[in-house]
Scaffold this motif. Sequence first.
Motif, PDB file in Angstrom:
ATOM      1  N   UNK A  82       0.803  -1.222   0.000  1.00 26.13           N
ATOM      2  CA  UNK A  82       0.000   0.000   0.000  1.00 26.13           C
ATOM      3  C   UNK A  82       0.835   1.271   0.000  1.00 26.13           C
ATOM      4  N   UNK A  83       2.056   1.200   0.557  1.00 27.22           N
ATOM      5  CA  UNK A  83       2.895   2.394   0.734  1.00 27.22           C
ATOM      6  C   UNK A  83       2.166   3.437   1.571  1.00 27.22           C
ATOM      7  N   UNK A  84       1.344   2.975   2.502  1.00 26.85           N
ATOM      8  CA  UNK A  84       0.646   3.869   3.420  1.00 26.85           C
ATOM      9  C   UNK A  84       0.906   3.417   4.856  1.00 26.85           C
ATOM     10  N   UNK A  85       0.332   4.161   5.819  1.00 29.05           N
ATOM     11  CA  UNK A  85       0.731   3.973   7.209  1.00 29.05           C
ATOM     12  C   UNK A  85      -0.079   2.941   7.971  1.00 29.05           C
ATOM     13  N   UNK A  86      -1.247   2.568   7.466  1.00 34.81           N
ATOM     14  CA  UNK A  86      -2.095   1.636   8.199  1.00 34.81           C
ATOM     15  C   UNK A  86      -3.170   1.083   7.269  1.00 34.81           C
ATOM     16  N   UNK A 145      -3.950  -5.736  -2.071  1.00 39.71           N
ATOM     17  CA  UNK A 145      -3.074  -4.754  -1.436  1.00 39.71           C
ATOM     18  C   UNK A 145      -2.681  -5.244  -0.043  1.00 39.71           C
ATOM     19  N   UNK A 146      -1.372  -5.235   0.231  1.00 37.45           N
ATOM     20  CA  UNK A 146      -0.852  -5.608   1.540  1.00 37.45           C
ATOM     21  C   UNK A 146      -0.453  -4.344   2.293  1.00 37.45           C
ATOM     22  N   UNK A 147      -0.988  -4.192   3.499  1.00 34.26           N
ATOM     23  CA  UNK A 147      -0.673  -3.027   4.320  1.00 34.26           C
ATOM     24  C   UNK A 147       0.812  -3.054   4.659  1.00 34.26           C
ATOM     25  N   UNK A 148       1.565  -2.134   4.064  1.00 35.13           N
ATOM     26  CA  UNK A 148       3.019  -2.107   4.219  1.00 35.13           C
ATOM     27  C   UNK A 148       3.501  -0.749   3.738  1.00 35.13           C
ATOM     28  N   UNK A 149       4.403  -0.127   4.490  1.00 37.21           N
ATOM     29  CA  UNK A 149       4.823   1.226   4.122  1.00 37.21           C
ATOM     30  C   UNK A 149       5.784   1.261   2.937  1.00 37.21           C
ATOM     31  N   UNK A 150       6.170   0.094   2.429  1.00 41.40           N
ATOM     32  CA  UNK A 150       7.016   0.038   1.252  1.00 41.40           C
ATOM     33  C   UNK A 150       8.444  -0.353   1.530  1.00 41.40           C
TER      34      UNK A 150
END
Length: 306
Positions: A82-86, A145-150
């Motif tokens: 996801x390249x997001x925080x949560x 999509x996998x929750x992960x900041x990248x």
Amino acid sequence: MKYTSTALLSLLLAGAGLFSCTPNPYASTNRSHKKQLKAYAKELRTVPAINPKESTLQLGDYWVGTTNFNMRKANYVVIHHTAQNSTDHTLRTFTLPRTSVSAHYVIGRDGKVFHMLHDNLRAWHGGNSRWGNNTDLNSCSIGIELDNNGTEPFSDEQINSLLEVLAMLKEKHKIPAENFIGHSDIAPVRKVDPNQTFPWKKLSEHGFGLWYDEDVVKDYLQPAAPITVLDSTGTQPALILQPLDSVLTIPPHFNPKEALRIIGYDTRDLPAAIRAFKLHFIQDEVNMELTDRDKAVLYNLYQKYL
């Protein structure tokens, strides 16, 4: 042949609202989701689709509906981070119309799975992408999509849930093993997800994606012959040196660019395609150059895709 709204919506709305009695923070966007489904269902129930009064076509004397059709069939699974925080951050992103992005599934770091869109509907996750001759991956793929900041590793809980989802999708949609790919595979110029810590080898061991044969690759790299240094007379060996490099024994006519293309990569930007390949299959020294070992891995994989 006309379909009842009950029969059609039972497919589109399967599972909606059955998960919990807990107040849902996405209740309003869920209502919008259902409203869109009803609009599509109404459009599909329009028989015939061409209104004779509004068309200049020379139509037949009566409408004939074929009995041979089905819903959209996904043939690929594309995995993202996801390249997001949560997870909540991603769920909000995918429920804002202005973002114009979505996926079928979102899997949190804790392993919780959010099924956001029916598999047979088209999500907006691939963007400008290409795999082989296919330039519209959104129309034939399921996006996860996998929750992960990248940059962080993927948790065991997340990967275990992913494996369960992939097993379900492979069985349900009969997706070939080689058609489980990453976002960076289909968009090598733009994307680097899932990141280089993603366990592609583990997925392949469960039947999701191909991997190379490590013993075969090792055989392609033979130790170089020792170098003998003669003494001052030029007749007796004074020193025997063992080269650190290996000799690559794959066929000399092997063309890495053609191999990447056959696997599916868009090679119009060859350096980007090489980087995407290394991100997926090499996962260290991810750059735009192929070492001898990289070429051996590529050659082994290329033969699997022929």
